[in-house]
Design a protein around this motif. Structure first.
Motif, PDB file in Angstrom:
ATOM      1  N   ASP A  95      66.306  -9.893  51.062  1.00 35.71           N
ATOM      2  CA  ASP A  95      65.517  -8.427  51.665  1.00 35.71           C
ATOM      3  C   ASP A  95      64.607  -8.913  52.743  1.00 35.71           C
ATOM      4  O   ASP A  95      63.912  -7.659  53.176  1.00 35.71           O
ATOM      5  CB  ASP A  95      64.730  -8.023  50.483  1.00 35.71           C
ATOM      6  CG  ASP A  95      63.526  -8.904  49.928  1.00 35.71           C
ATOM      7  OD1 ASP A  95      63.411 -10.087  50.786  1.00 35.71           O
ATOM      8  OD2 ASP A  95      62.842  -8.812  49.229  1.00 35.71           O
ATOM      9  N   ASP A  97      61.794  -9.983  53.259  1.00 30.22           N
ATOM     10  CA  ASP A  97      60.497  -9.704  53.271  1.00 30.22           C
ATOM     11  C   ASP A  97      60.171  -8.131  53.629  1.00 30.22           C
ATOM     12  O   ASP A  97      58.978  -7.698  54.118  1.00 30.22           O
ATOM     13  CB  ASP A  97      59.360 -10.705  54.013  1.00 30.22           C
ATOM     14  CG  ASP A  97      58.231 -10.770  53.311  1.00 30.22           C
ATOM     15  OD1 ASP A  97      57.748 -10.124  52.226  1.00 30.22           O
ATOM     16  OD2 ASP A  97      57.107 -11.033  54.308  1.00 30.22           O
ATOM     17  N   LYS A  98      61.044  -7.375  53.465  1.00 27.73           N
ATOM     18  CA  LYS A  98      60.917  -5.828  53.748  1.00 27.73           C
ATOM     19  C   LYS A  98      61.333  -4.979  52.396  1.00 27.73           C
ATOM     20  O   LYS A  98      62.263  -5.052  52.040  1.00 27.73           O
ATOM     21  CB  LYS A  98      61.589  -5.432  54.862  1.00 27.73           C
ATOM     22  CG  LYS A  98      61.139  -5.844  56.279  1.00 27.73           C
ATOM     23  CD  LYS A  98      62.292  -5.241  57.306  1.00 27.73           C
ATOM     24  CE  LYS A  98      61.996  -6.037  58.533  1.00 27.73           C
ATOM     25  NZ  LYS A  98      62.821  -5.650  59.608  1.00 27.73           N
ATOM     26  N   ASP A  99      60.139  -4.286  52.084  1.00 22.60           N
ATOM     27  CA  ASP A  99      60.397  -3.242  50.846  1.00 22.60           C
ATOM     28  C   ASP A  99      61.555  -2.411  50.754  1.00 22.60           C
ATOM     29  O   ASP A  99      62.344  -2.354  49.955  1.00 22.60           O
ATOM     30  CB  ASP A  99      59.178  -2.568  50.394  1.00 22.60           C
ATOM     31  CG  ASP A  99      58.111  -3.326  50.110  1.00 22.60           C
ATOM     32  OD1 ASP A  99      58.273  -4.658  49.614  1.00 22.60           O
ATOM     33  OD2 ASP A  99      56.835  -3.034  50.177  1.00 22.60           O
ATOM     34  N   THR A 100      61.661  -1.573  51.971  1.00 16.98           N
ATOM     35  CA  THR A 100      62.476  -0.875  52.291  1.00 16.98           C
ATOM     36  C   THR A 100      64.026  -1.281  52.253  1.00 16.98           C
ATOM     37  O   THR A 100      65.058  -0.812  51.815  1.00 16.98           O
ATOM     38  CB  THR A 100      62.242   0.124  53.497  1.00 16.98           C
ATOM     39  OG1 THR A 100      62.132  -0.596  54.760  1.00 16.98           O
ATOM     40  CG2 THR A 100      60.983   1.023  53.465  1.00 16.98           C
ATOM     41  N   LEU A 103      64.936  -2.383  49.023  1.00 13.41           N
ATOM     42  CA  LEU A 103      65.566  -1.158  48.161  1.00 13.41           C
ATOM     43  C   LEU A 103      66.985  -1.145  48.488  1.00 13.41           C
ATOM     44  O   LEU A 103      67.770  -0.730  47.598  1.00 13.41           O
ATOM     45  CB  LEU A 103      64.688  -0.165  48.166  1.00 13.41           C
ATOM     46  CG  LEU A 103      65.112   0.861  47.734  1.00 13.41           C
ATOM     47  CD1 LEU A 103      65.091   0.760  46.032  1.00 13.41           C
ATOM     48  CD2 LEU A 103      63.957   2.180  48.132  1.00 13.41           C
TER      49      LEU A 103
END
Length: 117
Positions: A95, A97-100, A103
């Motif tokens: 990921d 280290d990025k939330d979007t 997701l």
């Protein structure tokens, strides 16, 4: 681990750029290990970066979790007395280290599993 590496797609391999400045989407950093049962993983292997999707590999944390998961699968699958007649595989996504982005990878994982049924 040699058996796992045969079906392991590296999280480190370079992204191919079609045109200068253009990055194909989605950039998917993943590792797959085949098996009768597939475990999903979403890990922070690469660092967050503002100018590109994924930065350099994080020397602490995510890469260690990835290696631990692959090692555990190797141990479980090489000992037939632990889980007889079943192999455990994995589909691991980075990921960055990025939330979007995480997701997006999680949704892709779920859609990919639904399409295989």
């Amino acid at each position: 681990i040699k058996a796992l590496l045969k079906s392991f797609r590296s999280l480190i391999e370079a992204v191919q750029v079609n045109e200068p400045g253009e990055i194909p989407w989605p950039v998917k950093k993943e590792a797959e290990v085949s098996g009768d049962i597939i475990l999903g993983g979403l890990m922070m292997v690469h660092e967050r970066e503002d100018t590109v999707t994924c930065g350099p590999i994080m020397p602490q944390g995510g890469i260690q979790a990835l290696e631990t998961m692959l090692y555990t699968l190797d141990v479980l699958n090489s000992a037939p007395d632990k889980i007889p007649n079943v192999t455990i595989g994995a589909h691991i996504l980075d990921d960055c280290d990025k939330d979007t982005y995480g997701l997006e990878m999680a949704v892709d994982f779920i859609k990919g599993r639904i399409n295989r049924v």
